[in-house]
Design a protein around this motif. Structure first.
Motif, PDB file in Angstrom:
ATOM      1  N   ALA A  66       7.857  -6.447  11.010  1.00  0.00           N
ATOM      2  CA  ALA A  66       7.572  -6.208   9.773  1.00  0.00           C
ATOM      3  C   ALA A  66       8.675  -5.895   8.933  1.00  0.00           C
ATOM      4  O   ALA A  66       9.087  -6.411   7.533  1.00  0.00           O
ATOM      5  N   THR A  67       9.854  -5.152   9.400  1.00  0.00           N
ATOM      6  CA  THR A  67      11.034  -5.030   8.540  1.00  0.00           C
ATOM      7  C   THR A  67      11.879  -6.261   8.550  1.00  0.00           C
ATOM      8  O   THR A  67      12.319  -6.456   7.490  1.00  0.00           O
ATOM      9  N   PHE A  68      11.694  -6.992   9.554  1.00  0.00           N
ATOM     10  CA  PHE A  68      12.533  -8.290   9.567  1.00  0.00           C
ATOM     11  C   PHE A  68      11.977  -9.121   8.462  1.00  0.00           C
ATOM     12  O   PHE A  68      12.848  -9.662   7.707  1.00  0.00           O
ATOM     13  N   TRP A  69      10.799  -9.255   8.560  1.00  0.00           N
ATOM     14  CA  TRP A  69      10.164 -10.232   7.398  1.00  0.00           C
ATOM     15  C   TRP A  69      10.386  -9.896   5.936  1.00  0.00           C
ATOM     16  O   TRP A  69      10.614 -10.701   4.883  1.00  0.00           O
TER      17      TRP A  69
ATOM     18  N   GLN B 179       0.882  -1.036   0.063  1.00  0.00           N
ATOM     19  CA  GLN B 179      -0.082  -0.070  -0.034  1.00  0.00           C
ATOM     20  C   GLN B 179       0.678   1.436   0.026  1.00  0.00           C
ATOM     21  O   GLN B 179       0.358   2.477   0.011  1.00  0.00           O
ATOM     22  N   CYS B 180       2.213   1.033  -0.158  1.00  0.00           N
ATOM     23  CA  CYS B 180       3.171   2.214  -0.177  1.00  0.00           C
ATOM     24  C   CYS B 180       3.437   2.614  -1.592  1.00  0.00           C
ATOM     25  O   CYS B 180       4.484   3.280  -1.800  1.00  0.00           O
ATOM     26  N   VAL B 181       2.327   2.753  -2.408  1.00  0.00           N
ATOM     27  CA  VAL B 181       2.456   3.000  -3.672  1.00  0.00           C
ATOM     28  C   VAL B 181       1.547   3.997  -4.230  1.00  0.00           C
ATOM     29  O   VAL B 181       0.360   4.357  -3.411  1.00  0.00           O
TER      30      VAL B 181
ATOM     31  N   PRO C  85      11.045   3.344  -4.317  1.00  0.00           N
ATOM     32  CA  PRO C  85      12.470   3.663  -3.612  1.00  0.00           C
ATOM     33  C   PRO C  85      12.457   3.103  -2.325  1.00  0.00           C
ATOM     34  O   PRO C  85      11.707   3.115  -1.444  1.00  0.00           O
ATOM     35  N   GLU C  86      13.874   2.650  -1.954  1.00  0.00           N
ATOM     36  CA  GLU C  86      14.096   1.977  -0.787  1.00  0.00           C
ATOM     37  C   GLU C  86      13.753   2.801   0.603  1.00  0.00           C
ATOM     38  O   GLU C  86      13.058   2.634   1.553  1.00  0.00           O
ATOM     39  N   ALA C  87      13.990   4.329   0.321  1.00  0.00           N
ATOM     40  CA  ALA C  87      13.722   5.115   1.582  1.00  0.00           C
ATOM     41  C   ALA C  87      12.152   5.520   1.692  1.00  0.00           C
ATOM     42  O   ALA C  87      11.830   5.107   3.028  1.00  0.00           O
ATOM     43  N   LYS C  88      11.624   5.182   0.695  1.00  0.00           N
ATOM     44  CA  LYS C  88      10.067   5.332   0.825  1.00  0.00           C
ATOM     45  C   LYS C  88       9.522   3.908   1.492  1.00  0.00           C
ATOM     46  O   LYS C  88       8.562   4.026   2.235  1.00  0.00           O
ATOM     47  N   ALA C  89      10.137   2.900   1.093  1.00  0.00           N
ATOM     48  CA  ALA C  89       9.444   1.748   1.527  1.00  0.00           C
ATOM     49  C   ALA C  89       9.861   1.393   3.055  1.00  0.00           C
ATOM     50  O   ALA C  89       8.816   0.920   3.761  1.00  0.00           O
ATOM     51  N   ARG C  90      10.926   1.950   3.477  1.00  0.00           N
ATOM     52  CA  ARG C  90      11.492   1.789   5.023  1.00  0.00           C
ATOM     53  C   ARG C  90      10.667   2.917   5.625  1.00  0.00           C
ATOM     54  O   ARG C  90      10.375   2.418   6.971  1.00  0.00           O
ATOM     55  N   ALA C  91      10.239   4.018   5.188  1.00  0.00           N
ATOM     56  CA  ALA C  91       9.321   4.525   5.881  1.00  0.00           C
ATOM     57  C   ALA C  91       8.019   4.055   6.103  1.00  0.00           C
ATOM     58  O   ALA C  91       7.391   4.457   7.384  1.00  0.00           O
ATOM     59  N   CYS C  92       7.710   3.548   5.127  1.00  0.00           N
ATOM     60  CA  CYS C  92       6.403   2.731   5.220  1.00  0.00           C
ATOM     61  C   CYS C  92       6.257   1.653   6.138  1.00  0.00           C
ATOM     62  O   CYS C  92       5.185   1.367   7.144  1.00  0.00           O
ATOM     63  N   LEU C  93       7.383   0.970   6.383  1.00  0.00           N
ATOM     64  CA  LEU C  93       7.479  -0.105   7.294  1.00  0.00           C
ATOM     65  C   LEU C  93       7.687   0.370   8.746  1.00  0.00           C
ATOM     66  O   LEU C  93       7.621  -0.310   9.612  1.00  0.00           O
ATOM     67  N   ALA C  94       7.988   1.592   8.743  1.00  0.00           N
ATOM     68  CA  ALA C  94       8.259   2.026  10.194  1.00  0.00           C
ATOM     69  C   ALA C  94       6.854   3.119  10.892  1.00  0.00           C
ATOM     70  O   ALA C  94       7.023   3.895  11.509  1.00  0.00           O
TER      71      ALA C  94
END
Length: 245
Positions: A165-168, A120-122, A184-193
């Motif tokens: 969630a980040t681990f999995w 859903q981060c898109v 982008p990885e930065a956006k993906a990691r922001a969504c995971l946090a």
């Protein structure tokens, strides 16, 4: 077969796992619904928006027949419908403007949260393509689960939901998966946090349990009523025809 599981982000809510037993009945046929033309220069399958309930909808927002699927990105039966049923529904009643289709994430396992947040981060236009690709690659993405040492699983179970969630997402390859598809990885990691997103997931799950008493995935709902025992396109198609599609 039903499997009662506790989702890490909702310890008070017991969820039934993928999948349910087939069966059920279809209502008596309703009057046929007329086709509705899409806006000029568009197809109804390209009309996508997020919903207040945390889902995302494709098709005519005013369609007289509204389908909701509660599904899990790690549920094989859901993946089967996405691969073999959804394309037929898109080409038929959705394209005709008779039916709208909304997918609502219903996570079953602790490792579902990462794919949900990333999926859903898109942008809205990429919501369904990302879902489709996750379903298509589901078996490959989940393969590492069978070889993880028990001590690793025990360690993850002690993590907070966002940390898990980040681990999995890293361990199962979902982070690389979405990066390869333009996120982008930065956006993906922001969504995971994103704690607010997790809180919303929990509220949406609780609302689903209160309103529909979801007993497994996939669960299909037509115009506010659960279609009992339907797990695939042939069963859903019969129910849609009975509703006038």
């Amino acid at each position: 077969m039903k499997l009662r599981l506790m989702l890490a982000v909702l310890p008070a809510l017991a969820l039934a796992g993928c999948n349910k037993e087939a069966g059920g009945t279809v209502s008596a046929p309703a009057a046929a619904v007329a086709a509705v033309a899409a806006p000029a220069g568009k197809a109804w399958t390209d009309v996508v928006s997020r919903t207040p309930e945390g889902g995302f909808r494709m098709g005519n927002p005013d369609a007289p027949i509204k389908v909701i699927e509660y599904g899990s990105r790690t549920c094989p039966t859901c993946a089967n419908f996405d691969r073999n049923g959804l394309p037929l529904m898109k080409a038929g009643p959705i394209a005709a403007g008779k039916v709208s289709y909304e997918f609502r994430d219903f996570p079953l396992h602790p490792y579902d949260l990462g794919p949900l947040l990333l999926g859903q981060c898109v942008e809205d236009a990429a919501l369904f393509p990302m879902l489709d690709q996750m379903m298509l690659e589901q078996q490959r993405l989940l393969a590492p689960l069978s070889t993880l040492p028990e001590e690793v699983i025990a360690k993850v179970q002690a993590m907070q939901p966002l940390e898990a969630a980040t681990f999995w997402s890293e361990t199962l390859g979902y982070l690389d998966f979405v990066k390869q598809r333009g996120l982008p990885e930065a956006k993906a990691r922001a969504c995971l946090a994103d704690k607010a997103a997790v809180d919303k997931v929990a509220l949406n799950l609780q609302a689903a349990d209160t309103q529909y008493k979801i007993s497994g995935t996939p669960t299909f709902i037509i115009n506010g009523k659960i279609v009992d025992g339907v797990l695939d396109w042939p069963g859903l198609e019969k129910a849609l025809k009975a509703a006038g599609a």
